[in-house]
Design a protein around this motif. Sequence first.
Motif, mmCIF file in Angstrom:
data_model
loop_
_atom_site.group_PDB
_atom_site.id
_atom_site.type_symbol
_atom_site.label_atom_id
_atom_site.label_comp_id
_atom_site.label_asym_id
_atom_site.label_seq_id
_atom_site.Cartn_x
_atom_site.Cartn_y
_atom_site.Cartn_z
ATOM 1 N N TYR A 29 -3.608 -4.887 1.250
ATOM 2 C CA TYR A 29 -3.936 -5.313 -0.101
ATOM 3 C C TYR A 29 -2.924 -4.690 -1.067
ATOM 4 O O TYR A 29 -2.310 -3.660 -0.780
ATOM 5 C CB TYR A 29 -5.336 -4.844 -0.487
ATOM 6 C CG TYR A 29 -6.460 -5.504 0.271
ATOM 7 C CD1 TYR A 29 -6.591 -6.891 0.315
ATOM 8 C CD2 TYR A 29 -7.421 -4.730 0.927
ATOM 9 C CE1 TYR A 29 -7.636 -7.488 1.001
ATOM 10 C CE2 TYR A 29 -8.469 -5.325 1.611
ATOM 11 C CZ TYR A 29 -8.570 -6.699 1.652
ATOM 12 O OH TYR A 29 -9.609 -7.290 2.331
ATOM 13 N N ARG A 30 -2.805 -5.313 -2.234
ATOM 14 C CA ARG A 30 -1.912 -4.777 -3.270
ATOM 15 C C ARG A 30 -2.614 -3.575 -3.901
ATOM 16 O O ARG A 30 -3.322 -3.682 -4.906
ATOM 17 C CB ARG A 30 -1.628 -5.856 -4.312
ATOM 18 C CG ARG A 30 -0.464 -5.545 -5.254
ATOM 19 C CD ARG A 30 -0.422 -6.578 -6.358
ATOM 20 N NE ARG A 30 -0.234 -7.922 -5.836
ATOM 21 C CZ ARG A 30 0.948 -8.543 -5.750
ATOM 22 N NH1 ARG A 30 2.025 -7.920 -6.155
ATOM 23 N NH2 ARG A 30 1.027 -9.767 -5.279
ATOM 24 N N ASP A 31 -2.433 -2.388 -3.318
ATOM 25 C CA ASP A 31 -3.234 -1.213 -3.701
ATOM 26 C C ASP A 31 -2.457 0.075 -3.459
ATOM 27 O O ASP A 31 -2.822 0.882 -2.604
ATOM 28 C CB ASP A 31 -4.546 -1.215 -2.911
ATOM 29 C CG ASP A 31 -5.464 -0.048 -3.261
ATOM 30 O OD1 ASP A 31 -5.375 0.454 -4.405
ATOM 31 O OD2 ASP A 31 -6.258 0.355 -2.396
ATOM 32 N N GLN A 90 -10.649 -14.165 5.041
ATOM 33 C CA GLN A 90 -9.474 -13.293 4.987
ATOM 34 C C GLN A 90 -8.746 -13.264 6.327
ATOM 35 O O GLN A 90 -7.522 -13.195 6.374
ATOM 36 C CB GLN A 90 -9.887 -11.900 4.520
ATOM 37 C CG GLN A 90 -10.420 -11.904 3.089
ATOM 38 C CD GLN A 90 -10.234 -10.589 2.370
ATOM 39 O OE1 GLN A 90 -9.853 -9.578 2.941
ATOM 40 N NE2 GLN A 90 -10.509 -10.601 1.077
ATOM 41 N N ARG A 145 -8.922 0.508 -0.034
ATOM 42 C CA ARG A 145 -10.035 -0.005 -0.827
ATOM 43 C C ARG A 145 -10.101 -1.517 -0.643
ATOM 44 O O ARG A 145 -9.091 -2.204 -0.759
ATOM 45 C CB ARG A 145 -9.841 0.340 -2.311
ATOM 46 C CG ARG A 145 -9.745 1.835 -2.559
ATOM 47 C CD ARG A 145 -9.569 2.168 -4.021
ATOM 48 N NE ARG A 145 -8.286 1.711 -4.554
ATOM 49 C CZ ARG A 145 -7.816 2.055 -5.761
ATOM 50 N NH1 ARG A 145 -8.536 2.837 -6.545
ATOM 51 N NH2 ARG A 145 -6.649 1.609 -6.177
ATOM 52 N N PHE A 146 -11.292 -2.026 -0.334
ATOM 53 C CA PHE A 146 -11.453 -3.458 -0.144
ATOM 54 C C PHE A 146 -11.223 -4.205 -1.454
ATOM 55 O O PHE A 146 -11.719 -3.796 -2.509
ATOM 56 C CB PHE A 146 -12.854 -3.782 0.390
ATOM 57 C CG PHE A 146 -13.144 -5.262 0.432
ATOM 58 C CD1 PHE A 146 -12.540 -6.068 1.386
ATOM 59 C CD2 PHE A 146 -13.997 -5.838 -0.496
ATOM 60 C CE1 PHE A 146 -12.787 -7.439 1.426
ATOM 61 C CE2 PHE A 146 -14.257 -7.208 -0.467
ATOM 62 C CZ PHE A 146 -13.646 -7.998 0.502
ATOM 63 N N ILE A 147 -10.474 -5.275 -1.390
ATOM 64 C CA ILE A 147 -10.248 -6.137 -2.549
ATOM 65 C C ILE A 147 -10.610 -7.556 -2.140
ATOM 66 O O ILE A 147 -10.084 -8.083 -1.159
ATOM 67 C CB ILE A 147 -8.782 -6.075 -3.020
ATOM 68 C CG1 ILE A 147 -8.408 -4.636 -3.400
ATOM 69 C CG2 ILE A 147 -8.557 -7.014 -4.202
ATOM 70 C CD1 ILE A 147 -6.956 -4.459 -3.809
ATOM 71 N N ASP A 148 -11.499 -8.166 -2.876
ATOM 72 C CA ASP A 148 -11.981 -9.507 -2.531
ATOM 73 C C ASP A 148 -10.984 -10.549 -3.015
ATOM 74 O O ASP A 148 -11.217 -11.276 -3.983
ATOM 75 C CB ASP A 148 -13.361 -9.736 -3.154
ATOM 76 C CG ASP A 148 -14.046 -10.970 -2.598
ATOM 77 O OD1 ASP A 148 -13.558 -11.520 -1.590
ATOM 78 O OD2 ASP A 148 -15.073 -11.383 -3.163
ATOM 79 N N VAL A 149 -9.878 -10.638 -2.310
ATOM 80 C CA VAL A 149 -8.792 -11.545 -2.675
ATOM 81 C C VAL A 149 -9.114 -12.945 -2.174
ATOM 82 O O VAL A 149 -9.585 -13.115 -1.045
ATOM 83 C CB VAL A 149 -7.465 -11.070 -2.060
ATOM 84 C CG1 VAL A 149 -6.318 -11.957 -2.504
ATOM 85 C CG2 VAL A 149 -7.195 -9.623 -2.439
ATOM 86 N N HIS A 176 0.831 -1.212 0.000
ATOM 87 C CA HIS A 176 0.000 0.000 0.000
ATOM 88 C C HIS A 176 0.859 1.253 0.000
ATOM 89 O O HIS A 176 0.402 2.329 -0.360
ATOM 90 C CB HIS A 176 -0.937 0.034 1.211
ATOM 91 C CG HIS A 176 -0.280 0.416 2.495
ATOM 92 N ND1 HIS A 176 0.475 -0.470 3.238
ATOM 93 C CD2 HIS A 176 -0.249 1.583 3.194
ATOM 94 C CE1 HIS A 176 0.925 0.122 4.317
ATOM 95 N NE2 HIS A 176 0.514 1.375 4.313
#
Length: 268
Positions: free
Chosen positions: A78-80, A137, A87-91, A51
């Motif tokens: 997250y990779r962001d 998660q 930002r939420f990422i549904d990994v 991040h």
Amino acid sequence: MKHPESWARIMVVPVIDLNADLGESFGRWTLGDDASLIEVISSANVACGFHAGDPSTLRRSCQLAVGAGVAIGAQVAYRDLAGFGRRFIDVAPGELRDDVLYQLGALDGFARTAGGRVTYLKPHGALYHAVVGNEGQAKAVVDAVHSFDPTLAVLGQPGSLLLKEAAAAGLRAVPEAFADRQYTADGGLLSRSLPGAVLTDEAVIAEQVRRLVTGEGVVADDGSIVPVTAESICVHGDTPGAVRIARVVRDTVEASASGVRAFTNVSS
């Protein structure tokens, strides 16, 4: 989010850890005064490159922490980079586990080169909030920590699935509170998209910290009192006036408790 039963029992912790986010600069973009902040805190949540942070920033952050005798924690996200990890990422859980392992390994390499090591993990931003209630998660993060080093502690929100999963896996689960964020009546944090989510008034912050340390609970945005048990208090490194705020927090803790010390140096 409903109150976990454990929140009904307020615990006074005589020795408090003070943690803050470090290493969030990237390339020519500088964020925060890490050199000054490191002199005030006892634990540094160092960004691991997903991040924020780049290799040189990670190295400098670890050197600063080791030089100041401050505990090093991996602030995984997250990779962001574009969204600063907020930002939420549904990994998928397996992918998230590997992403967390990657970040842990990278930071620990720089920490050991500087003469220290990573001693705990704390999720950042959207991941921090996701693992409060997202079982897949939360387990993925815990699996990564346990497989990397089962002696690491996990720092997170009281009552979260993250801390429950960590404890179930035999990891040390450490609850934290926030000095510079507004709480909601259910014990969560007011969304950053809403006015008043980030506290900047030093008097308000000092009062919130005093209430946390003395076990009185925090005042939520609706005026209700929310019980919060914490072994560590966080100050965000990107909050305006973060160093000044951190000093106010430390002074308040030292006036109301036995002192400031990294939770990794306190027997569990």
